[in-house]
Design a protein around this motif. Structure first.
Motif, mmCIF file in Angstrom:
data_model
loop_
_atom_site.group_PDB
_atom_site.id
_atom_site.type_symbol
_atom_site.label_atom_id
_atom_site.label_comp_id
_atom_site.label_asym_id
_atom_site.label_seq_id
_atom_site.Cartn_x
_atom_site.Cartn_y
_atom_site.Cartn_z
ATOM 1 N N GLY A 34 -0.255 6.614 8.162
ATOM 2 C CA GLY A 34 -1.176 7.697 8.460
ATOM 3 C C GLY A 34 -2.289 7.248 9.378
ATOM 4 O O GLY A 34 -2.328 6.103 9.833
ATOM 5 N N PHE A 35 -3.201 8.157 9.635
ATOM 6 C CA PHE A 35 -4.389 7.824 10.427
ATOM 7 C C PHE A 35 -5.518 8.769 10.061
ATOM 8 O O PHE A 35 -5.287 9.888 9.599
ATOM 9 C CB PHE A 35 -4.109 7.883 11.931
ATOM 10 N N SER A 36 -6.741 8.309 10.272
ATOM 11 C CA SER A 36 -7.900 9.191 10.208
ATOM 12 C C SER A 36 -8.460 9.289 11.616
ATOM 13 O O SER A 36 -8.328 8.369 12.420
ATOM 14 C CB SER A 36 -8.964 8.663 9.225
ATOM 15 N N ALA A 37 -9.063 10.424 11.926
ATOM 16 C CA ALA A 37 -9.556 10.644 13.282
ATOM 17 C C ALA A 37 -10.833 11.461 13.258
ATOM 18 O O ALA A 37 -11.025 12.306 12.385
ATOM 19 C CB ALA A 37 -8.500 11.358 14.127
ATOM 20 N N HIS A 38 -11.697 11.187 14.234
ATOM 21 C CA HIS A 38 -12.925 11.952 14.419
ATOM 22 C C HIS A 38 -12.882 12.684 15.757
ATOM 23 O O HIS A 38 -13.926 12.956 16.343
ATOM 24 C CB HIS A 38 -14.147 11.034 14.359
ATOM 25 N N SER A 39 -11.687 12.984 16.224
ATOM 26 C CA SER A 39 -11.502 13.679 17.493
ATOM 27 C C SER A 39 -10.283 14.585 17.374
ATOM 28 O O SER A 39 -9.209 14.123 16.973
ATOM 29 C CB SER A 39 -11.296 12.677 18.635
ATOM 30 N N LEU A 91 -1.959 11.713 18.766
ATOM 31 C CA LEU A 91 -1.340 10.739 17.855
ATOM 32 C C LEU A 91 -0.160 11.336 17.104
ATOM 33 O O LEU A 91 0.837 10.655 16.864
ATOM 34 C CB LEU A 91 -2.387 10.214 16.862
ATOM 35 N N MET A 92 -0.279 12.600 16.725
ATOM 36 C CA MET A 92 0.811 13.226 15.987
ATOM 37 C C MET A 92 2.076 13.365 16.834
ATOM 38 O O MET A 92 3.180 13.459 16.301
ATOM 39 C CB MET A 92 0.370 14.584 15.427
ATOM 40 N N ASP A 93 1.902 13.356 18.147
ATOM 41 C CA ASP A 93 3.053 13.386 19.042
ATOM 42 C C ASP A 93 3.574 11.991 19.366
ATOM 43 O O ASP A 93 4.713 11.827 19.791
ATOM 44 C CB ASP A 93 2.695 14.099 20.356
ATOM 45 N N ALA A 94 2.719 10.986 19.169
ATOM 46 C CA ALA A 94 3.061 9.626 19.593
ATOM 47 C C ALA A 94 3.830 8.828 18.544
ATOM 48 O O ALA A 94 4.493 7.846 18.883
ATOM 49 C CB ALA A 94 1.780 8.866 19.969
ATOM 50 N N PHE A 95 3.740 9.249 17.267
ATOM 51 C CA PHE A 95 4.310 8.438 16.192
ATOM 52 C C PHE A 95 4.672 9.357 15.028
ATOM 53 O O PHE A 95 4.044 10.393 14.831
ATOM 54 C CB PHE A 95 3.285 7.381 15.752
ATOM 55 N N ASP A 96 5.652 8.959 14.268
ATOM 56 C CA ASP A 96 6.127 9.765 13.139
ATOM 57 C C ASP A 96 5.303 9.447 11.891
ATOM 58 O O ASP A 96 5.773 8.788 10.959
ATOM 59 C CB ASP A 96 7.612 9.493 12.904
ATOM 60 N N PHE A 97 4.077 9.931 11.848
ATOM 61 C CA PHE A 97 3.179 9.673 10.725
ATOM 62 C C PHE A 97 3.570 10.517 9.514
ATOM 63 O O PHE A 97 4.087 11.623 9.642
ATOM 64 C CB PHE A 97 1.729 10.001 11.101
ATOM 65 N N PHE A 100 0.850 -1.183 0.000
ATOM 66 C CA PHE A 100 0.000 0.000 0.000
ATOM 67 C C PHE A 100 0.889 1.238 0.000
ATOM 68 O O PHE A 100 1.899 1.276 0.702
ATOM 69 C CB PHE A 100 -0.929 0.027 1.212
ATOM 70 N N ASP A 101 0.505 2.231 -0.765
ATOM 71 C CA ASP A 101 1.248 3.483 -0.746
ATOM 72 C C ASP A 101 1.072 4.181 0.602
ATOM 73 O O ASP A 101 2.008 4.783 1.128
ATOM 74 C CB ASP A 101 0.779 4.387 -1.890
ATOM 75 N N LEU A 102 -0.140 4.103 1.147
ATOM 76 C CA LEU A 102 -0.435 4.708 2.447
ATOM 77 C C LEU A 102 -1.330 3.752 3.228
ATOM 78 O O LEU A 102 -2.335 3.272 2.705
ATOM 79 C CB LEU A 102 -1.143 6.059 2.252
ATOM 80 N N TYR A 103 -0.935 3.474 4.469
ATOM 81 C CA TYR A 103 -1.758 2.617 5.327
ATOM 82 C C TYR A 103 -2.072 3.386 6.598
ATOM 83 O O TYR A 103 -1.178 3.933 7.240
ATOM 84 C CB TYR A 103 -1.032 1.311 5.651
ATOM 85 N N GLN A 104 -3.384 3.411 6.941
ATOM 86 C CA GLN A 104 -3.854 4.332 7.972
ATOM 87 C C GLN A 104 -4.646 3.633 9.075
ATOM 88 O O GLN A 104 -5.432 2.718 8.800
ATOM 89 C CB GLN A 104 -4.772 5.379 7.319
ATOM 90 N N LEU A 105 -4.471 4.102 10.296
ATOM 91 C CA LEU A 105 -5.384 3.734 11.366
ATOM 92 C C LEU A 105 -6.715 4.414 11.047
ATOM 93 O O LEU A 105 -6.747 5.598 10.729
ATOM 94 C CB LEU A 105 -4.868 4.221 12.721
ATOM 95 N N HIS A 106 -7.798 3.661 11.148
ATOM 96 C CA HIS A 106 -9.094 4.175 10.707
ATOM 97 C C HIS A 106 -9.919 4.690 11.883
ATOM 98 O O HIS A 106 -10.075 4.004 12.896
ATOM 99 C CB HIS A 106 -9.859 3.060 9.989
ATOM 100 N N GLU A 107 -10.436 5.896 11.754
ATOM 101 C CA GLU A 107 -11.443 6.454 12.659
ATOM 102 C C GLU A 107 -11.005 6.397 14.131
ATOM 103 O O GLU A 107 -11.721 5.870 14.985
ATOM 104 C CB GLU A 107 -12.779 5.720 12.466
ATOM 105 N N MET A 108 -9.862 6.949 14.395
ATOM 106 C CA MET A 108 -9.386 7.042 15.771
ATOM 107 C C MET A 108 -10.176 8.143 16.488
ATOM 108 O O MET A 108 -10.183 9.292 16.042
ATOM 109 C CB MET A 108 -7.894 7.349 15.793
ATOM 110 N N LYS A 109 -10.844 7.797 17.587
ATOM 111 C CA LYS A 109 -11.691 8.815 18.215
ATOM 112 C C LYS A 109 -11.799 8.737 19.732
ATOM 113 O O LYS A 109 -12.284 9.682 20.360
ATOM 114 C CB LYS A 109 -13.094 8.783 17.605
ATOM 115 N N THR A 110 -11.370 7.653 20.358
ATOM 116 C CA THR A 110 -11.510 7.540 21.805
ATOM 117 C C THR A 110 -10.152 7.336 22.472
ATOM 118 O O THR A 110 -9.172 6.952 21.830
ATOM 119 C CB THR A 110 -12.422 6.355 22.182
#
Length: 280
Positions: free
Chosen positions: A140-145, A152-158, A100-110
């Motif tokens: 990458g990741f997607s988020a609803h929060s 998350l942006m501080d926790a991992f080098d996305f 995959f060119d980009l693989y993302q955590l989906h709908e991170m919100k809690t």
């Protein structure tokens, strides 16, 4: 089709992406035609998730012979390394690809999503390993929060974030600007969703079955909403899964002009009293 660079990846993506939910439950021949049409019109950014019904299967079949022409993004709802690896393996099969060119955590919100992802044995360990092994090129990741996105942006080098960038959310929910600002500061690529969303949907509303929210119904306002999003510091936006909005998005992309101050004020008037789909 205008293309923009994604963060620090050097990748040039079409400013409109093809959301895999478009082909969910679609006849395969129609899906094949829609994917070919999108590529012919200059779209090279495709995004899909295993949670979109049969979309991976339909898209995988439609992309046979076209995989190297596109930037393919996929997602996982897994929060542990084990569960995410299982999803990733299945997504590879369905999409007929080995990377995959980009693989993302989906709908991170809690907080629970966050804590599981960053813990020992969490999904972030899979992203790290898969990138080193060449199974994914970017993370990458997607988020609803807002709060979870910032953490998350501080926790991992996305490499990228996929986040709602929407005029009603911005004006009425203070939802989005702070995430984009932080992503810019960390040189993380910004990808947008929900650009054409308007407000929440009641439980008995059966219109637009491929969206859980109510999109902007007026087509001219919908195009203006998308121009608002594309005028923010983002690389690309993915239009709603409702197929009727796809040609509107193409029209905006192929004739794109930055939104004006008067048009922003017009959107503010339209947004007055409207319940945003997300709040900060």
């Amino acid at each position: 089709m205008i293309k923009r660079i994604l963060g620090n990846t050097g990748e040039e993506l079409s400013i409109i992406g093809f959301g895999g939910i478009l082909v969910m439950n679609m006849e395969q021949s129609k899906a094949n035609d829609l994917v070919s049409y999108a590529i012919d019109r200059g779209i090279n950014y495709f995004d899909v998730s295993p949670s979109y019904g049969d979309a991976e299967i339909k898209l995988g079949n439609a992309l046979v012979g076209k995989r190297e022409k596109i930037f393919l993004a996929c997602k996982t709802d897994g929060r542990t390394e084990e569960s995410a690896l299982k999803e990733m393996t299945e997504s590879f099969k369905r999409l007929k690809t080995d990377y995959f060119d980009l693989y993302q955590l989906h709908e991170m919100k809690t907080e629970d999503d966050y804590n599981k992802a960053i813990s020992h044995g969490g999904v972030l360990e899979l992203l790290d390993k898969a990138k080193k092994d060449g199974k994914i090129r970017y993370t990458g990741f997607s988020a609803h929060s807002v709060d979870i996105a910032l953490k998350l942006m501080d926790a991992f080098d996305f490499d990228a974030i996929l986040f709602p960038v929407n005029f009603v959310n911005y004006f009425n929910g203070n939802f989005g600007p702070q995430v984009i600002e932080k992503a810019i500061s960390k040189n993380i690529g910004r990808l947008a969703i929900k650009a054409m969303a308007f407000t929440t949907k009641s439980q008995n509303d059966t219109s637009h079955p491929k969206t859980w929210y109510t999109p902007v119904e007026d087509k001219e306002i919908a195009k203006l909403a998308l121009r608002f999003t594309l005028s923010q510091p983002v690389t690309a936006a993915i239009p709603p899964g409702d197929e009727s909005y796809f040609p509107l998005a193409l029209e905006v992309a192929e004739n794109f002009k930055e939104i004006t101050e008067d048009e922003i004020n017009h959107l503010k008037e339209i947004a007055k009293g409207v319940e945003p789909i997300f709040h900060a």
